[in-house]
Design a protein around this motif. Sequence first.
Motif, PDB file in Angstrom:
ATOM      1  N   ASP A  41      -2.772  82.706  -7.479  1.00  0.00           N
ATOM      2  CA  ASP A  41      -4.115  82.259  -7.890  1.00  0.00           C
ATOM      3  C   ASP A  41      -5.190  83.226  -7.379  1.00  0.00           C
ATOM      4  O   ASP A  41      -5.283  83.471  -6.183  1.00  0.00           O
ATOM      5  N   GLY A  42      -5.986  83.747  -8.297  1.00  0.00           N
ATOM      6  CA  GLY A  42      -7.040  84.686  -7.914  1.00  0.00           C
ATOM      7  C   GLY A  42      -6.541  86.113  -7.768  1.00  0.00           C
ATOM      8  O   GLY A  42      -7.311  87.018  -7.460  1.00  0.00           O
ATOM      9  N   THR A  43      -5.226  86.318  -7.983  1.00  0.00           N
ATOM     10  CA  THR A  43      -4.634  87.656  -7.864  1.00  0.00           C
ATOM     11  C   THR A  43      -3.910  88.025  -9.156  1.00  0.00           C
ATOM     12  O   THR A  43      -4.279  88.988  -9.827  1.00  0.00           O
TER      13      THR A  43
ATOM     14  N   ASP B 103       0.210  87.443  -4.238  1.00  0.00           N
ATOM     15  CA  ASP B 103      -0.331  86.091  -4.304  1.00  0.00           C
ATOM     16  C   ASP B 103      -0.492  85.774  -5.801  1.00  0.00           C
ATOM     17  O   ASP B 103      -0.446  86.682  -6.634  1.00  0.00           O
TER      18      ASP B 103
ATOM     19  N   ASP C 169      -6.102  87.454  -2.484  1.00  0.00           N
ATOM     20  CA  ASP C 169      -7.564  87.348  -2.650  1.00  0.00           C
ATOM     21  C   ASP C 169      -8.243  86.431  -1.647  1.00  0.00           C
ATOM     22  O   ASP C 169      -9.468  86.370  -1.616  1.00  0.00           O
ATOM     23  N   ASP C 170      -7.476  85.660  -0.867  1.00  0.00           N
ATOM     24  CA  ASP C 170      -8.118  84.547  -0.150  1.00  0.00           C
ATOM     25  C   ASP C 170      -7.865  84.637   1.356  1.00  0.00           C
ATOM     26  O   ASP C 170      -7.106  85.484   1.824  1.00  0.00           O
TER      27      ASP C 170
ATOM     28  N   ASP D 150      -4.385  84.898   2.705  1.00  0.00           N
ATOM     29  CA  ASP D 150      -3.686  86.182   2.549  1.00  0.00           C
ATOM     30  C   ASP D 150      -3.897  87.128   3.732  1.00  0.00           C
ATOM     31  O   ASP D 150      -3.164  88.105   3.881  1.00  0.00           O
TER      32      ASP D 150
HETATM   33 MG   LIG Z   1      -5.081  83.360  -4.080  1.00  0.00          MG
END
Ligand SMILES: [Mg+2]
Length: 258
Positions: A23-25, A21, A199-200, A203
Amino acid sequence: MNQPADVAPVVSLANHAFFFDVDGTLAAIQSRPDEVFIPSSVITCLRKLSAASDNALALVSGRPLSELDALAAPLKLPLAGVHGAERRDAAGSLHRVSLPEEVTTPLAQRLRQALAAMPGTLLETKGMAFALHFRNAPEYAGAIQALAEEMVTQFPQLVLQPGKCVVEIKPEGVNKGAALRQFMQEAPFAGRIPVFVGDDLTDEAGFEVVTALGGYAIKVGDGKTQATHRLANVDAVYAWLEQLTLQLHQDTTLSVRS
Ligand SMILES: [Mg+2]
């Protein structure tokens, strides 16, 4: 549900396929989606890992392909964008799920009007999907959720995809798990063991698929998850990638010596 292990799994570049992923990963979350970037040192790691794994490395994100290419530049990786509604396979062929204009036109109009009355919220249109962001206006979380629910009731071709400070509306049947399955049926992914890092909530569908295929699911950050492993944050992901790159260097040194 078992607790995920608080470490990265031991993987081999020869046997595993890698899915990330973004964003956030691979990229820290910013207050606006257009401020997000992948550091150049991480791009370098991805390039090396991709080469060492016979290009079995793909990005799987809610973002459109065009944004993923811009974020990963100069790399041209296999990509699943908009949660898999658009996909570019390792051979470079495009696969796209679309929605009829009778759906997207009134939907876009309704969402634009509704979000205009909620200052600080942001409507992101992706062709066949829509992201309703409220990171900078958390007071509208309930109103955004209600609006999205109303839209998927009105248009049965659509489903909700909740995320961190965002609710997305996307075509039914589209999710990261389905995208991972498609990649895993194709070269150079087929026959490898999948590793997916995310992260979300979006996922989790991917975690389920890689676990079912005997692979590793790595959740970034806190929160309930079906993942097998957990890394604390984006920096822990970077450290792991760095470590894999070093492993690669050692493997090369060994093969040069032998
Ligand atoms: Mg993400």
